[in-house]
Enzyme design. Structure first.
Site, PDB file in Angstrom:
ATOM      1  N   GLU A   1      -5.285   3.733  63.731  1.00 54.07           N
ATOM      2  CA  GLU A   1      -3.231   3.294  63.265  1.00 54.07           C
ATOM      3  C   GLU A   1      -3.798   2.026  63.212  1.00 54.07           C
ATOM      4  O   GLU A   1      -4.047   0.715  64.142  1.00 54.07           O
ATOM      5  CB  GLU A   1      -2.265   3.570  64.588  1.00 54.07           C
ATOM      6  CG  GLU A   1      -0.840   2.644  64.003  1.00 54.07           C
ATOM      7  CD  GLU A   1      -0.159   2.867  65.403  1.00 54.07           C
ATOM      8  OE1 GLU A   1      -0.007   3.213  65.850  1.00 54.07           O
ATOM      9  OE2 GLU A   1       1.193   2.752  65.049  1.00 54.07           O
ATOM     10  N   GLY A   2      -3.772   1.834  62.050  1.00 51.77           N
ATOM     11  CA  GLY A   2      -3.126  -0.142  61.651  1.00 51.77           C
ATOM     12  C   GLY A   2      -1.836  -0.617  62.141  1.00 51.77           C
ATOM     13  O   GLY A   2      -1.774  -0.529  63.809  1.00 51.77           O
ATOM     14  N   ALA A   3      -1.521  -1.437  61.943  1.00 53.68           N
ATOM     15  CA  ALA A   3      -0.919  -2.168  62.010  1.00 53.68           C
ATOM     16  C   ALA A   3       0.670  -2.630  60.882  1.00 53.68           C
ATOM     17  O   ALA A   3       0.324  -3.354  60.152  1.00 53.68           O
ATOM     18  CB  ALA A   3      -0.608  -3.999  62.500  1.00 53.68           C
ATOM     19  N   GLY A   4       2.002  -2.706  61.175  1.00 51.67           N
ATOM     20  CA  GLY A   4       2.938  -2.949  59.779  1.00 51.67           C
ATOM     21  C   GLY A   4       2.295  -1.090  59.081  1.00 51.67           C
ATOM     22  O   GLY A   4       2.472  -0.814  58.964  1.00 51.67           O
TER      23      GLY A   4
ATOM     24  N   SER B   1       0.151  -6.410  68.039  1.00 58.06           N
ATOM     25  CA  SER B   1       0.927  -7.007  68.682  1.00 58.06           C
ATOM     26  C   SER B   1       2.382  -6.818  69.408  1.00 58.06           C
ATOM     27  O   SER B   1       2.839  -5.904  69.129  1.00 58.06           O
ATOM     28  CB  SER B   1       1.185  -8.568  67.499  1.00 58.06           C
ATOM     29  OG  SER B   1       1.621  -7.918  66.289  1.00 58.06           O
TER      30      SER B   1
ATOM     31  N   THR C   1       2.611   5.781  65.062  1.00 57.52           N
ATOM     32  CA  THR C   1       2.070   5.623  66.416  1.00 57.52           C
ATOM     33  C   THR C   1       2.520   7.235  66.962  1.00 57.52           C
ATOM     34  O   THR C   1       1.537   8.064  67.493  1.00 57.52           O
ATOM     35  CB  THR C   1       2.306   4.372  67.695  1.00 57.52           C
ATOM     36  OG1 THR C   1       2.402   3.681  67.740  1.00 57.52           O
ATOM     37  CG2 THR C   1       2.144   5.567  68.767  1.00 57.52           C
TER      38      THR C   1
ATOM     39  N   ASN D   1       8.848  11.163  57.736  1.00 55.07           N
ATOM     40  CA  ASN D   1       9.178  10.995  59.580  1.00 55.07           C
ATOM     41  C   ASN D   1      10.498  11.251  59.569  1.00 55.07           C
ATOM     42  O   ASN D   1      10.568   9.838  59.065  1.00 55.07           O
ATOM     43  CB  ASN D   1       7.846  10.211  60.360  1.00 55.07           C
ATOM     44  CG  ASN D   1       8.640  10.913  61.459  1.00 55.07           C
ATOM     45  OD1 ASN D   1       8.108  11.189  61.971  1.00 55.07           O
ATOM     46  ND2 ASN D   1       8.509   8.786  62.068  1.00 55.07           N
TER      47      ASN D   1
ATOM     48  N   LYS E   1      -6.589   1.795  68.055  1.00 54.56           N
ATOM     49  CA  LYS E   1      -5.332   0.711  67.568  1.00 54.56           C
ATOM     50  C   LYS E   1      -5.875  -1.100  67.735  1.00 54.56           C
ATOM     51  O   LYS E   1      -6.204  -1.705  68.250  1.00 54.56           O
ATOM     52  CB  LYS E   1      -4.489   0.994  68.516  1.00 54.56           C
ATOM     53  CG  LYS E   1      -3.744  -0.645  68.184  1.00 54.56           C
ATOM     54  CD  LYS E   1      -2.333  -0.081  67.347  1.00 54.56           C
ATOM     55  CE  LYS E   1      -1.343  -0.861  66.727  1.00 54.56           C
ATOM     56  NZ  LYS E   1       0.004  -0.649  65.823  1.00 54.56           N
TER      57      LYS E   1
HETATM   58  N1  LIG Z   1       9.748  12.056  64.991  1.00 55.36           N
HETATM   59  C1  LIG Z   1      10.232  11.343  65.228  1.00 55.36           C
HETATM   60  N2  LIG Z   1      10.555  11.866  66.442  1.00 55.36           N
HETATM   61  C2  LIG Z   1      11.580  11.077  67.415  1.00 55.36           C
HETATM   62  N3  LIG Z   1      10.990  10.094  68.200  1.00 55.36           N
HETATM   63  C3  LIG Z   1      10.516   8.850  66.848  1.00 55.36           C
HETATM   64  C4  LIG Z   1       9.732  10.252  65.639  1.00 55.36           C
HETATM   65  N4  LIG Z   1       8.875   9.398  65.032  1.00 55.36           N
HETATM   66  C5  LIG Z   1       8.962   7.533  65.530  1.00 55.36           C
HETATM   67  N5  LIG Z   1       9.779   7.765  66.517  1.00 55.36           N
HETATM   68  C6  LIG Z   1      10.115   6.838  67.607  1.00 55.36           C
HETATM   69  O1  LIG Z   1      10.447   5.412  66.439  1.00 55.36           O
HETATM   70  C7  LIG Z   1      10.626   4.967  67.144  1.00 55.36           C
HETATM   71  C8  LIG Z   1       8.997   3.884  66.208  1.00 55.36           C
HETATM   72  O2  LIG Z   1       7.947   4.810  65.813  1.00 55.36           O
HETATM   73  P1  LIG Z   1       6.552   4.893  66.498  1.00 55.36           P
HETATM   74  O3  LIG Z   1       6.593   3.484  67.254  1.00 55.36           O
HETATM   75  O4  LIG Z   1       5.765   5.030  66.160  1.00 55.36           O
HETATM   76  O5  LIG Z   1       6.382   3.504  64.619  1.00 55.36           O
HETATM   77  P2  LIG Z   1       5.624   2.598  64.440  1.00 55.36           P
HETATM   78  O6  LIG Z   1       4.660   2.687  63.139  1.00 55.36           O
HETATM   79  O7  LIG Z   1       4.281   3.011  65.078  1.00 55.36           O
HETATM   80  O8  LIG Z   1       5.777   1.309  64.197  1.00 55.36           O
HETATM   81  P3  LIG Z   1       4.268   0.045  64.605  1.00 55.36           P
HETATM   82  O9  LIG Z   1       4.172  -1.157  63.315  1.00 55.36           O
HETATM   83  O10 LIG Z   1       5.359  -0.773  65.812  1.00 55.36           O
HETATM   84  O11 LIG Z   1       3.303   0.064  65.246  1.00 55.36           O
HETATM   85  C9  LIG Z   1       9.079   4.984  68.810  1.00 55.36           C
HETATM   86  O12 LIG Z   1      10.574   4.531  69.490  1.00 55.36           O
HETATM   87  C10 LIG Z   1       8.587   6.501  68.431  1.00 55.36           C
HETATM   88  O13 LIG Z   1       8.811   7.159  69.817  1.00 55.36           O
HETATM   89 MG   LIG Z   2       2.244   2.186  65.962  1.00 53.28          MG
END
Ligand SMILES: Nc1ncnc2c1ncn2[C@@H]1O[C@H](COP(=O)(O)OP(=O)(O)OP(=O)(O)O)[C@@H](O)[C@H]1O
Ligand SMILES: [Mg+2]
Length: 208
Positions: free
Chosen positions: A104-107, A43, A18, A164, A39
């Site tokens: 955006e996928g999921a997981g 879930s 995300t 990341n 998206k």
């Molecule tokens: N580069 C970054 N700097 C600061 N915070 C980050 C960074 N990348 C991710 N985060 C934080 O880490 C957490 C998890 O990231 P994110 O929600 O983007 O993961 P996701 O892969 O989308 O998760 P999901 O599988 O639940 O969709 C969130 O709170 C997000 O704001």
């Molecule tokens: Mg996400």
């Protein structure tokens, strides 16, 4: 087949899809591109939940489940079935109305959606190349190469990898090792930042 945009997947849940999707959207919009964010399956949050990905991204969502479960499990628990057709129909509309689509996928890539459907099938049906978000630190080389190998097995194009978040002493070598082993480019290394918009500049080289 949409074919204009990227499908953002990751090596695991919570890796930063995300965050990176929002950063990519900000970067593309700064270039004057009209980007739609999608998206399709969420879930752990209802579609209008302010903490859910769809709201965070200002994204369209077709299937949302508030149960914090894998999509297939959440769908079954709610007596529903995730189907490709409504997702492709919405993606088609978005693609007609906008320059390009960030999905955006999921997981991760092989997360099941229905009996005979997973995220890789969805990416293939959308015809979008993958951006694989991976953790910056130790363990990421294995997880990233596994995801790339799975993507190739499923006939998916990989646009590149984004490392990341907070790294460790392994980070400096990880990008080079991923590129050397897979031939896939590491598009950006995004550190921990306060806001995804602050990460937009990290994609300048990739987006040109
Ligand atoms: N580069 C970054 N700097 C600061 N915070 C980050 C960074 N990348 C991710 N985060 C934080 O880490 C957490 C998890 O990231 P994110 O929600 O983007 O993961 P996701 O892969 O989308 O998760 P999901 O599988 O639940 O969709 C969130 O709170 C997000 O704001
Ligand atoms: Mg996400």
């Amino acid at each position: 087949m949409i074919g204009r945009g990227y499908f953002v997947t990751a090596t695991d849940t919570g890796v930063g899809k995300t965050f990176v999707t929002a950063a990519l959207a900000a970067s593309l919009r700064a270039r004057g591109r009209d980007v739609a964010v999608f998206k399709p399956v969420q879930s752990g949050a209802a579609a209008d939940d302010p903490s859910g990905d769809a709201v965070l991204l200002g994204a369209d969502c077709v299937y949302a489940f508030s149960a914090p479960l894998a999509p297939l499990v959440a769908a079954r628990a709610g007596g529903r079935t995730i189907e490709l057709e409504p997702i492709l129909a919405r993606a088609g509309e978005l693609a007609r109305e906008h320059d390009l689509l960030l999905v955006e996928g999921a997981g991760g890539l092989l997360v099941p959606l229905a009996d005979d459907l997973d995220l890789a099938d969805l990416a293939a049906a959308l015809g979008l190349p993958l951006v694989i978000v991976a953790r910056a630190g130790l363990g990421t080389v294995n997880h990233t190469l596994l995801t790339i190998e799975a993507a190739r097995t499923r006939g998916l194009d990989v646009a590149g990898v984004v490392l990341n978040g907070k790294g460790d002493e392994s980070t400096a070598e990880n990008a080079a090792l991923i590129e050397e082993r897979s031939g896939v480019r590491v598009l950006a290394q995004v550190p921990r930042l306060a806001d995804p918009a602050d990460a937009a500049g990290y994609f300048d080289e990739f987006l040109g």
